[in-house]
Design an enzyme around this catalytic site. Structure first.
Site, PDB file in Angstrom:
ATOM      1  CB  CYS A 174      -0.927   0.008   1.214  1.00 44.63           C
ATOM      2  SG  CYS A 174      -0.037   0.051   2.779  1.00 44.63           S
ATOM      3  CB  CYS A 193       4.521  -0.258   1.878  1.00 41.86           C
ATOM      4  SG  CYS A 193       3.436  -1.446   2.678  1.00 41.86           S
ATOM      5  CB  CYS A 199      43.659 -12.543 -14.779  1.00 39.02           C
ATOM      6  SG  CYS A 199      45.175 -12.713 -15.731  1.00 39.02           S
ATOM      7  CG  ASP A 206      16.057 -23.591  20.460  1.00 38.39           C
ATOM      8  OD1 ASP A 206      15.659 -22.910  21.407  1.00 38.39           O
ATOM      9  OD2 ASP A 206      15.310 -24.313  19.773  1.00 38.39           O
ATOM     10  CG  ASP A 212      14.457 -26.458  15.518  1.00 41.33           C
ATOM     11  OD1 ASP A 212      14.417 -25.617  16.430  1.00 41.33           O
ATOM     12  OD2 ASP A 212      13.715 -27.438  15.445  1.00 41.33           O
TER      13      ASP A 212
END
Length: 805
Positions: A17, A20, A88, A499, A698
């Site tokens: 919109c 944004c 190069c 975690d 994860d």
């Protein structure tokens, strides 16, 4: 427009919109150095006028991404021909990065390619190809995975043919050179080979037909204001050849014996061609990992369409197809089982040889092998979206990227050739003026030897070949490094934060206890609790729902639901207000739970997670779940600790449950009751203590912490968001992969340092030895060729690395 201002346009994705567009516009205009930024929602584009000395296009892209939007770019890979040394690659890279619209260009000498990220609104593929050609090289877009292999095979055939012709012409000249030594007086020497005109006839095709590639490359390099390895080769061999031509003419018709160096120029070119041939073959072996992965792909699939079984090429499979897979066959694409049971060999993905049991709804991955059951599957991912295709892409990107350590080699290579030419000229003058006054031949030999021994081929190959071999070998163990910089940085990790759920544990908890408050009906209680938790995606909630449904209890109707991240949920079920979650959540709503504390503590001491439930504002009961620890977690933690790495477990669980799990696996410390948004802050705290932190997770809630850590490692069984945020993907889902990744990083960096040491040592020692006249030019040529090959062969040792548990 003021000369100090530039204008650029950036394609933006994710705008929905006008608000944004306004938000992005304001954000860009706040950046120092931006004069004006305009965002067009309809065109999904931002046009920015800016001062390039104060702000860059990368700053704009980062700002747009920080605001929650995406930047549309194109990325293409080009095959580059004609590169001979690191200078190069550096020259092409600098040339491409100067083009407006190119955000990054990375040229890899070992792979002989360039990866270019650019804005198609500002620059085209034709512009990129044209710039490379202007710099003196040839570029074409890599259309498919076989392009590079085909090119390398053609290059090897061409170099082989050149070497054979060059060797045939050079061997008679080498024979004449060997005959000059007293200890070879017994060797027969045909008189015709001692004729200067015959020697010129043999050397000329080698110099100007076989060696023409060096002249072309040297000319293009000098034309663009730089110097490469070929400049040294051309200067050295041309000096020997033309001095010999000069001697042939001035001594013609006299009795004076000419001082000829035709054999020096011809043998040098032959040896350099031989070195390039060995190098090309060795570099081909360094990308074996990609070839192996690509070779794993199935070629056809047996699909059911309109009730008929037909075998079709893999490219014709579409999402939603029903595919039949017989025992012993490769699973063609990613999908899930819709009928049947089997065991699948997923070793090509995980490195683990033990087959994995699969049943209905189990995920399947393309190119794994169906061991013993006939199954029907539904295709969910095809082509570039399959797990194998993604792995190949990650490995290719890693092999084509640069490690920070390579920048040092690139800088040195950029100034090396001019310095060597200067040293060679000074050595020539000293010899001609002082060491052997007035004698041109000895001074010429020294000049040629210095020029040839100093070729920086080995320096340019030292880093990229090791990264290619190391990242490829890591992929075979189920470890995907997303870039050379991550491969380098992983070696320095001293703290690993893991975690708990889905990482240390299986992430599939089960309902273990239901404790009711006085007067509560269990079936009604569980019906309300189960209905509320069914709306949540949290693994603990799903465990509760699954456990309640197994009891055959029908769930209530949900009229309202709200998840409270890190605390629990609240809902309205069948007209009843339901709250489920932590102590803190209950306290926030003023619910008295003191009487249940001792029971909770006992459950948590056993490693269970207890969740409190209130109905209509009154405490109603407690449910507890337990998540089992992975069999390999304790061993993995031990390995990391033996490597001198501190292991910390971080979780949103309460302290007692977390401590129980932490004690079971043997971690050094536990950080508990951390909200999702707090995980990144905890990582920052560790970094502020001077620690190099690897975060392993994860879930979606781990993504910020993965991005914040020095190195983010995503368990491959986790979410796409976590894997996207991470620097390394551990496909196996086994914490042993953490130690394996660090070991591969250390071994690769050790290999790179060995290569750089020997490359530097070779030039550092070789140049003075040649300058004092202790190195014949042809020996210098052989040593130069050997140095490049030895660096590549040393890198290939990484392909035989074994990770001992």
């Amino acid at each position: 427009m003021n000369s100090e201002w530039k204008e650029t346009s950036i394609q933006i994705t994710g705008m929905t919109c006008a608000a944004c567009a306004t938000r992005i516009e304001k954000g860009l205009n706040k950046l120092e150095g931006v004069e004006e930024a305009n965002v067009n929602l309809a065109l999904e584009k931002s046009v920015i006028k800016y001062n390039p000395e104060k702000v860059s296009e990368q700053d704009f892209e980062k700002k747009i991404q920080d605001l929650g939007y995406g930047v549309a770019k194109e990325k293409k890979e080009f095959t580059i021909t004609g590169m001979t040394c690191a200078s190069c690659a550096t020259r092409i890279e600098k040339g491409l990065n100067k083009i407006d619209g190119i955000s990054s260009a990375n040229v890899n000498l070992a792979l002989e390619n360039a990866t270019v990220e650019y804005n198609p609104d500002q620059v085209s593929v034709a512009d990129i190809v044209q710039r490379v050609e202007k710099l003196g090289y040839v570029a074409h877009v890599k259309e498919n995975e076989n392009d590079e292999t085909d090119y390398r095979e053609q290059a090897i055939k061409k170099q082989t043919k050149k070497f054979i012709i060059s060797a045939i012409l050079s061997l008679p000249l080498l024979w004449t050179m060997v005959s000059h030594f007293s200890f070879t007086s017994f060797i027969y020497m045909p008189e015709i080979l001692m004729n200067p005109w015959v020697q010129m006839a043999l050397a000329t095709p080698v110099q100007f037909i076989i060696g023409w590639q060096f002249y072309v490359s040297a000319y293009k390099a000098l034309k663009n204001g730089s110097a490469n390895m070929d400049v040294l080769v051309v200067l050295g061999t041309s000096a020997a050849y033309f001095y010999s031509v000069y001697q042939t003419f001035i001594t013609n018709g006299t009795h004076e014996h000419p001082q000829l160096y035709f054999e020096t120029s011809a043998v040098l070119i032959t040896l350099i061609i031989l070195g390039k041939l060995f190098e090309a073959k060795a570099k081909g072996r360094s990308s074996e990992a990609i070839k192996k992965l690509m070779g794993l792909q199935a070629k056809t699939a047996l699909v059911v369409r309109n009730g008929v079984e037909i075998e079709i090429p893999l490219e014709e499979v579409v999402i939603g197809d029903t595919i039949l897979v017989k025992p012993g066959e490769k699973i063609p694409v990613d999908g899930e089982i819709i009928e049947g049971n089997t065991a699948v060999d997923e070793s090509m993905l995980t490195g683990e040889s033990i087959p994995v049991d699969k049943t209905v709804d189990s995920p399947l991955f393309g190119s794994t092998i169906n061991k013993n059951g006939f199954i029907k599957m539904k295709a969910t991912k095809i082509g570039r979206d399959t797990a194998l295709a993604q792995i190949i892409k990650v490995v290719e990107d890693a092999q084509g990227s640069k490690a920070p350590i390579q920048r040092m080699a690139d800088k040195i290579s950029g100034i090396f050739v001019p310095i060597v030419i200067g040293i060679a000229i000074v050595a020539f003058i000293i010899w001609f003026a002082f060491v052997t006054p007035g004698e041109f031949a000895p001074a010429l030999e020294v000049l040629i030897a210095v020029l040839v021994i100093a070729c920086p081929c080995a320096l340019g190959l030292a880093t990229p070949t090791s990264i290619m071999a190391g990242s490829g070998r890591a992929a075979e163990f189920g470890i995907l490094f997303k870039g050379g910089e991550h491969l380098e940085q992983t070696q320095g990790i001293d703290t690993v934060v893991v975690d708990k759920t889905g990482t240390v544990t299986h992430g599939k908890p089960v309902l273990t206890d239901v404790l009711l408050a006085n007067g509560q009906d269990e079936e009604k209680f569980l019906s309300l609790i189960g209905a509320a938790e069914k709306q949540s995606e949290h693994p603990l909630a799903q465990a509760i729902v699954h456990g309640i449904q197994e009891k055959g209890i029908e769930l209530g109707n949900v009229q309202f639901f709200e998840a409270i991240p890190g605390y629990g949920v609240q809902a309205t079920v069948s007209g009843q207000g339901v709250i489920i979650g932590t102590r803190k959540l209950m306290q926030q709503y003023g619910i008295d739970i003191k009487a249940i504390f001792p029971t909770m503590e006992n459950l948590e001491s056993d490693g269970k997670t207890a969740m409190l439930a209130a109905i209509n504002g009154q405490y109603a009961g407690l449910v507890a779940v337990a998540d089992t620890v992975k069999d390999t977690s304790h061993e993995a933690v031990r390995r990391l600790q033996e490597m001198g790495i501190e292991v910390i477990m971080m979780t949103g669980d309460n302290h007692r449950t977390a401590q129980a799990i932490g004690k079971e696996v043997g971690v050094d410390a536990v950080i508990a009751e951390v909200l999702p948004e707090g995980k990144a802050e905890e990582v920052k705290k560790l970094q502020q203590q001077g620690k190099k932190v690897a975060m392993v997770g994860d879930g979606i809630n781990d993504a910020p912490a993965l991005a914040t850590a020095n190195i983010g490692m995503a368990i491959g069984t986790g979410t796409d968001v976590a894997m996207e945020a991470a620097d390394i993907t551990l496909i196996r889902g086994d914490l042993n992969s953490i130690a394996d990744a660090i070991i591969m990083s250390r071994k690769t960096m050790r290999n790179i340092k060995q290569n750089l040491f020997w490359a530097f040592a070779y030039n550092t020692l070789g140049i003075p030895i040649a300058a004092v006249g202790l190195l014949a030019p042809w020996v210098a040529g052989a040593a130069m060729a050997f140095s490049s090959v030895s660096v590549v062969l040393n890198a290939l040792r990484l392909q035989r690395v074994k990770l001992d548990k």
